[in-house]
Design a protein around this motif. Sequence first.
Motif, PDB file in Angstrom:
ATOM      1  N   UNK A 417     -57.342  20.047  11.156  1.00  0.00           N
ATOM      2  CA  UNK A 417     -57.677  19.552   9.845  1.00  0.00           C
ATOM      3  C   UNK A 417     -56.734  20.182   8.804  1.00  0.00           C
ATOM      4  N   UNK A 418     -56.626  21.666   9.103  1.00  0.00           N
ATOM      5  CA  UNK A 418     -55.618  22.452   7.818  1.00  0.00           C
ATOM      6  C   UNK A 418     -54.089  21.983   8.108  1.00  0.00           C
ATOM      7  N   UNK A 419     -53.711  21.713   9.367  1.00  0.00           N
ATOM      8  CA  UNK A 419     -52.504  21.495   9.587  1.00  0.00           C
ATOM      9  C   UNK A 419     -52.048  20.174   8.886  1.00  0.00           C
ATOM     10  N   UNK A 420     -53.029  19.272   9.089  1.00  0.00           N
ATOM     11  CA  UNK A 420     -53.160  17.860   8.538  1.00  0.00           C
ATOM     12  C   UNK A 420     -52.986  18.102   6.997  1.00  0.00           C
ATOM     13  N   UNK A 421     -53.825  18.997   6.330  1.00  0.00           N
ATOM     14  CA  UNK A 421     -53.726  18.806   4.809  1.00  0.00           C
ATOM     15  C   UNK A 421     -52.500  19.489   4.357  1.00  0.00           C
ATOM     16  N   UNK A 422     -52.141  20.647   4.911  1.00  0.00           N
ATOM     17  CA  UNK A 422     -50.942  21.462   4.418  1.00  0.00           C
ATOM     18  C   UNK A 422     -49.650  20.918   4.718  1.00  0.00           C
ATOM     19  N   UNK A 423     -49.645  20.108   5.670  1.00  0.00           N
ATOM     20  CA  UNK A 423     -48.226  19.578   6.397  1.00  0.00           C
ATOM     21  C   UNK A 423     -47.575  20.229   7.115  1.00  0.00           C
ATOM     22  N   UNK A 424     -48.439  21.154   7.952  1.00  0.00           N
ATOM     23  CA  UNK A 424     -48.010  22.123   9.263  1.00  0.00           C
ATOM     24  C   UNK A 424     -47.757  21.386  10.624  1.00  0.00           C
ATOM     25  N   UNK A 425     -47.343  20.320  10.539  1.00  0.00           N
ATOM     26  CA  UNK A 425     -47.153  19.474  11.745  1.00  0.00           C
ATOM     27  C   UNK A 425     -46.045  18.539  11.673  1.00  0.00           C
ATOM     28  N   UNK A 426     -45.525  18.116  12.838  1.00  0.00           N
ATOM     29  CA  UNK A 426     -44.583  17.129  12.969  1.00  0.00           C
ATOM     30  C   UNK A 426     -45.255  15.704  13.441  1.00  0.00           C
ATOM     31  N   UNK A 427     -46.035  15.802  14.388  1.00  0.00           N
ATOM     32  CA  UNK A 427     -47.051  14.523  14.704  1.00  0.00           C
ATOM     33  C   UNK A 427     -48.355  15.045  14.811  1.00  0.00           C
ATOM     34  N   UNK A 428     -49.289  14.136  14.452  1.00  0.00           N
ATOM     35  CA  UNK A 428     -50.677  14.232  14.910  1.00  0.00           C
ATOM     36  C   UNK A 428     -51.121  12.993  14.959  1.00  0.00           C
ATOM     37  N   UNK A 429     -52.234  12.790  15.793  1.00  0.00           N
ATOM     38  CA  UNK A 429     -53.060  11.583  16.119  1.00  0.00           C
ATOM     39  C   UNK A 429     -54.492  11.293  15.091  1.00  0.00           C
ATOM     40  N   UNK A 430     -54.509  10.272  14.312  1.00  0.00           N
ATOM     41  CA  UNK A 430     -55.815  10.394  13.561  1.00  0.00           C
ATOM     42  C   UNK A 430     -55.850   8.755  13.108  1.00  0.00           C
ATOM     43  N   UNK A 431     -56.845   8.474  12.294  1.00  0.00           N
ATOM     44  CA  UNK A 431     -56.791   7.149  11.721  1.00  0.00           C
ATOM     45  C   UNK A 431     -56.612   6.926  10.532  1.00  0.00           C
ATOM     46  N   UNK A 432     -56.166   5.742   9.950  1.00  0.00           N
ATOM     47  CA  UNK A 432     -55.914   5.458   8.552  1.00  0.00           C
ATOM     48  C   UNK A 432     -57.203   4.710   8.205  1.00  0.00           C
ATOM     49  N   UNK A 433     -58.198   5.126   7.401  1.00  0.00           N
ATOM     50  CA  UNK A 433     -59.343   4.417   7.049  1.00  0.00           C
ATOM     51  C   UNK A 433     -59.498   3.379   5.692  1.00  0.00           C
ATOM     52  N   UNK A 434     -60.337   2.847   5.621  1.00  0.00           N
ATOM     53  CA  UNK A 434     -60.711   1.751   4.680  1.00  0.00           C
ATOM     54  C   UNK A 434     -61.098   2.441   3.499  1.00  0.00           C
ATOM     55  N   UNK A 435     -61.119   1.756   2.303  1.00  0.00           N
ATOM     56  CA  UNK A 435     -61.630   2.327   1.023  1.00  0.00           C
ATOM     57  C   UNK A 435     -63.166   1.510   0.865  1.00  0.00           C
ATOM     58  N   UNK A 436     -63.565   1.555  -0.341  1.00  0.00           N
ATOM     59  CA  UNK A 436     -64.884   1.190  -0.412  1.00  0.00           C
ATOM     60  C   UNK A 436     -65.269  -0.220  -0.533  1.00  0.00           C
ATOM     61  N   UNK A 437     -64.152  -1.137  -0.565  1.00  0.00           N
ATOM     62  CA  UNK A 437     -64.449  -2.508  -0.683  1.00  0.00           C
ATOM     63  C   UNK A 437     -63.590  -3.123   0.268  1.00  0.00           C
ATOM     64  N   UNK A 438     -63.709  -4.322   0.535  1.00  0.00           N
ATOM     65  CA  UNK A 438     -63.001  -5.128   1.565  1.00  0.00           C
ATOM     66  C   UNK A 438     -61.748  -5.609   0.811  1.00  0.00           C
ATOM     67  N   UNK A 439     -60.873  -4.578   0.650  1.00  0.00           N
ATOM     68  CA  UNK A 439     -59.442  -4.890  -0.063  1.00  0.00           C
ATOM     69  C   UNK A 439     -58.396  -3.788   0.448  1.00  0.00           C
ATOM     70  N   UNK A 440     -57.118  -4.310   0.882  1.00  0.00           N
ATOM     71  CA  UNK A 440     -56.111  -3.365   1.341  1.00  0.00           C
ATOM     72  C   UNK A 440     -55.621  -2.721   0.167  1.00  0.00           C
ATOM     73  N   UNK A 441     -55.962  -2.749  -0.916  1.00  0.00           N
ATOM     74  CA  UNK A 441     -55.379  -1.919  -2.037  1.00  0.00           C
ATOM     75  C   UNK A 441     -55.819  -0.614  -1.774  1.00  0.00           C
ATOM     76  N   UNK A 442     -57.096  -0.365  -1.212  1.00  0.00           N
ATOM     77  CA  UNK A 442     -57.867   1.267  -1.402  1.00  0.00           C
ATOM     78  C   UNK A 442     -56.996   1.935  -0.035  1.00  0.00           C
TER      79      UNK A 442
END
Length: 557
Positions: A417-442
């Motif tokens: 999590x620290x590497x992800x936050x600070x940019x201390x990585x080349x690649x990492x695997x994770x998920x892009x999550x959705x926002x508070x409502x059913x809309x891709x804007x978030x």
Amino acid sequence: MTPKSLRVTAALVAVLGLTATACGPSGGSSADAATLIAFTGQNGDYQGNFNPYSPTANEGIGTIFEPLFFFNAMQRDAKPKPRLGKEFFWNGNGTELHVILRNDAKWSDGQKFTARDVAFTFDMVRKNGTMNSTGFKGTTTVVDDNHVTIKFDEPSYMEGPQVLGRLWIVPEHLWKDIATPATDPVKNPVGTGPFQLEEFKPQAITLKANPGYHGGEPAVKKVRYLSLSGNQGGADALKAGKIDWQTGPVPDIKNVEKTYPGYRAITVPQNQIALFTCSSAELGCTGPQTDPAVRKAIYHAMNRQQLNALAFQDTGSEISPGFALLKRDEPYIAGTLKEKSAAMSPDSAKAAQLLEGAGYRKGADGVYAKDGKPLSLTVKVVTGWTDYITAVNTMAQQLLQAGIKVTPQQLSWNEWADARSQGGYELLIDSVYQGPAADPYYTFSYFFAGYTTAPVGQAANPNFGRMKDPQVDAALAALKRINPENAAARQPHFDVIQQRIEEVMPYIPVLTGGTTSEYNAKKFTGWPTNDDLYAFPAIWSRPESSEILMKLKPAGS
């Protein structure tokens, strides 16, 4: 997925032994029957941080600290549910949001909750960039104890669900003395939510029902979150009847009710699995992945059908390279994308064409190189996340066939999590999550907006891929000003965003993850079902999990 055979550690056995009477499906005392044991995927010691704005917060979002309203991102037509707010409305041009607050809420230390706490929270978030994951720029005014207005410099309709559903209200009388609220840990949280902290241990966090909760004391009297040895530990604990709710892979996932008597499972396609890349050389990222040609070559070289079978037991589904959620967001999918969805089979010729066009040449070892440097990358993954570990190991084999060397590196969640936050990585695997409502804007505004990223060495939240694109930012700014009911006016901006995401590709699409949760249906009733998805049913999803905890009741009660 096919998780590796990992033995349960002595620490896991000790933890499970301590909790066996509390969480076995078959009973125990009446007090035990109202205790829910949960596993969120935590691998390694908890750090005792309950700051809801910290990227490494343990628990408390929704359970201890509340939003003003709950928005159900699963159902497009679902009405917001009041939490600390009672009702809200916009002025005629979308520049002023009025919120009427409930007058019967108290902080867990006994002090009354008022509009001043809301104004303090919103002002604090607006002034702290790393806390401000929604890009909130409103000015909050207290009208009276139960009424606030949030004014914006321009029409800001899309701010509504984010401000109301994704900002966690904190007590002014305690937080005004926190020097750096974006980073300081909160050890003894005081909230208005349905639960309070009862006990913290590095291997287990216990919350207790708040007897003075404004919505009524929950029927679930305690929630105990365990740290186990990753996904295999969760599967073993489920098999032994030692946990009541987890979200993650288990063997033979299609036959949960037979393999794990008393339990049921639900699978929901919601979050989008991706290889996150530290993509921007301008923001300080280093490595071959800063070249868009490399990112796109990886995208084309993946065998997603094989990944789905080997790592995810075929619970995943196709993913759009523009990161609108397929099916739910079908009306918004850009027709000008080169591919509406990522190919499930690899295109090695396309990957080679991209690399060779960018100046890479394949060496005698079969690996591409440029300027004498092999095309070699490290991908970080959390120890114990067996499905993701299987995925990155499989990817490494697939990509090597395309001349790209990828080396998986397992880390503790805190290090990852620290590497992800600070940019201390080349690649990492994770998920892009959705926002508070059913809309891709978030999703777009969270993961692709310039205002939610930061230079390497500073905390990004949550644009960890460090995309900073003026076209995307301009389109997001335009969308914020448009009433969401005006679909025709919105679509050109959605088109621009998706096209740029596909072109830049800071997150390399893998699959739309079929998020599967297993739950103890014999011990508790009220779980979400496919016919009643009143909240996204993942234990680690916040504040959604708090909605579920409040709905559950001990069986027979």
